[in-house]
Design a protein around this motif. Structure first.
Motif, PDB file in Angstrom:
ATOM      1  N   LEU A   1       0.901  -1.262   0.062  1.00  0.00           N
ATOM      2  CA  LEU A   1       0.072  -0.085  -0.042  1.00  0.00           C
ATOM      3  C   LEU A   1       0.817   1.343   0.087  1.00  0.00           C
ATOM      4  O   LEU A   1       0.503   2.248  -0.825  1.00  0.00           O
ATOM      5  CB  LEU A   1      -0.927  -0.136   1.156  1.00  0.00           C
ATOM      6  N   ASP A   2       2.118   1.136   0.578  1.00  0.00           N
ATOM      7  CA  ASP A   2       2.873   2.108   0.559  1.00  0.00           C
ATOM      8  C   ASP A   2       3.943   2.459  -0.529  1.00  0.00           C
ATOM      9  O   ASP A   2       4.567   3.418  -0.757  1.00  0.00           O
ATOM     10  CB  ASP A   2       3.787   2.194   2.041  1.00  0.00           C
TER      11      ASP A   2
ATOM     12  N   ASN B   1       1.249 -10.133   6.779  1.00  0.00           N
ATOM     13  CA  ASN B   1       0.751  -8.616   6.880  1.00  0.00           C
ATOM     14  C   ASN B   1      -0.266  -8.192   5.877  1.00  0.00           C
ATOM     15  O   ASN B   1       0.050  -7.286   5.327  1.00  0.00           O
ATOM     16  CB  ASN B   1       2.199  -7.931   7.216  1.00  0.00           C
ATOM     17  N   GLU B   2      -1.243  -8.868   5.629  1.00  0.00           N
ATOM     18  CA  GLU B   2      -2.302  -8.763   4.594  1.00  0.00           C
ATOM     19  C   GLU B   2      -2.770  -7.258   4.489  1.00  0.00           C
ATOM     20  O   GLU B   2      -2.890  -6.727   3.541  1.00  0.00           O
ATOM     21  CB  GLU B   2      -3.374  -9.693   4.744  1.00  0.00           C
ATOM     22  N   LYS B   3      -3.001  -6.256   5.738  1.00  0.00           N
ATOM     23  CA  LYS B   3      -3.291  -5.229   5.913  1.00  0.00           C
ATOM     24  C   LYS B   3      -2.446  -4.197   5.100  1.00  0.00           C
ATOM     25  O   LYS B   3      -2.674  -3.081   4.804  1.00  0.00           O
ATOM     26  CB  LYS B   3      -3.584  -4.815   7.178  1.00  0.00           C
ATOM     27  N   GLU B   4      -1.392  -4.649   5.099  1.00  0.00           N
ATOM     28  CA  GLU B   4      -0.323  -3.678   4.341  1.00  0.00           C
ATOM     29  C   GLU B   4      -0.121  -3.786   2.945  1.00  0.00           C
ATOM     30  O   GLU B   4       0.750  -3.072   1.999  1.00  0.00           O
ATOM     31  CB  GLU B   4       1.313  -4.003   4.919  1.00  0.00           C
ATOM     32  N   TYR B   5      -1.123  -4.897   2.169  1.00  0.00           N
ATOM     33  CA  TYR B   5      -1.012  -4.694   0.867  1.00  0.00           C
ATOM     34  C   TYR B   5      -2.174  -4.568   0.097  1.00  0.00           C
ATOM     35  O   TYR B   5      -3.360  -5.060   0.738  1.00  0.00           O
ATOM     36  CB  TYR B   5      -0.439  -6.359   0.642  1.00  0.00           C
TER      37      TYR B   5
END
Length: 181
Positions: free
Chosen positions: A145-146, A159-163
């Motif tokens: 995401l970043d 770390n699914e929430k970061e993708y």
């Protein structure tokens, strides 16, 4: 009593491990949709084969052949032949050259499709099924995401929430007619 508990727990575990993926209905629907689309496209190899079957089975009682057009879902019997249910596809993922995308193969399945054929004969009606196979597999893709590079594709799972996951794409094999003896 211990034997009963052991056998019961073994059977329950075996059934859980043998349970098909919850994704099978989706993969099955994709295969059916592809088959019907190809069967009803006069330019496709499948439609040409069906027309050949109909020509071979055209007579006074069956002026249109033995397979009904347009082909519909109710003309098919679909059997799951094999499946691979990926619990963590990212473990086997591949990073792009720039390191910003991971791709992975998801669930896959192979199906047997039996196309119904009906023939009127003297004082009877014959049923036959023409067998075809078709396989489908998921193609997955993810980015951070970043916007930074991905160190390991496994991180997508951890770390699914970061993708950001791209919509699932589906790859299908060619439809193949097979012979069953």
């Amino acid at each position: 009593m211990k034997t009963f508990l052991f056998v019961s727990s073994f059977l329950i575990t075996s059934l859980a491990m043998a349970a098909p993926s919850i994704n099978i209905p989706k993969l099955k629907a994709i295969v059916i949709q592809k088959f019907i689309k190809e069967a009803n496209n006069p330019k496709s190899e499948l439609a040409k084969r069906i027309n050949q079957i109909n020509t071979e089975n055209t007579d006074g009682r069956n002026p249109d052949g033995s397979i009904t057009f347009p082909v519909k879902q109710e003309h098919l019997q679909v059997v799951l032949l094999s499946t691979e249910d990926m619990t963590n596809p990212w473990h086997y993922g591949h990073k792009s050259e720039d390191g910003k995308t991971c791709t992975a193969d998801g669930d896959s399945a192979s199906f047997l499709l039996l196309l119904s054929s009906y023939m009127k004969v003297h004082m009877a009606q014959e049923f036959a099924a023409f067998p075809f196979t078709l396989s489908v597999s998921e193609k997955l893709s993810a980015k951070r995401l970043d916007g930074n590079k991905i160190e390991y594709c496994q991180d997508v799972y951890d770390n699914e929430k970061e993708y950001a996951l791209a919509p699932v794409e589906y790859a299908l094999t060619e439809i193949k007619e097979i012979e069953i003896k």
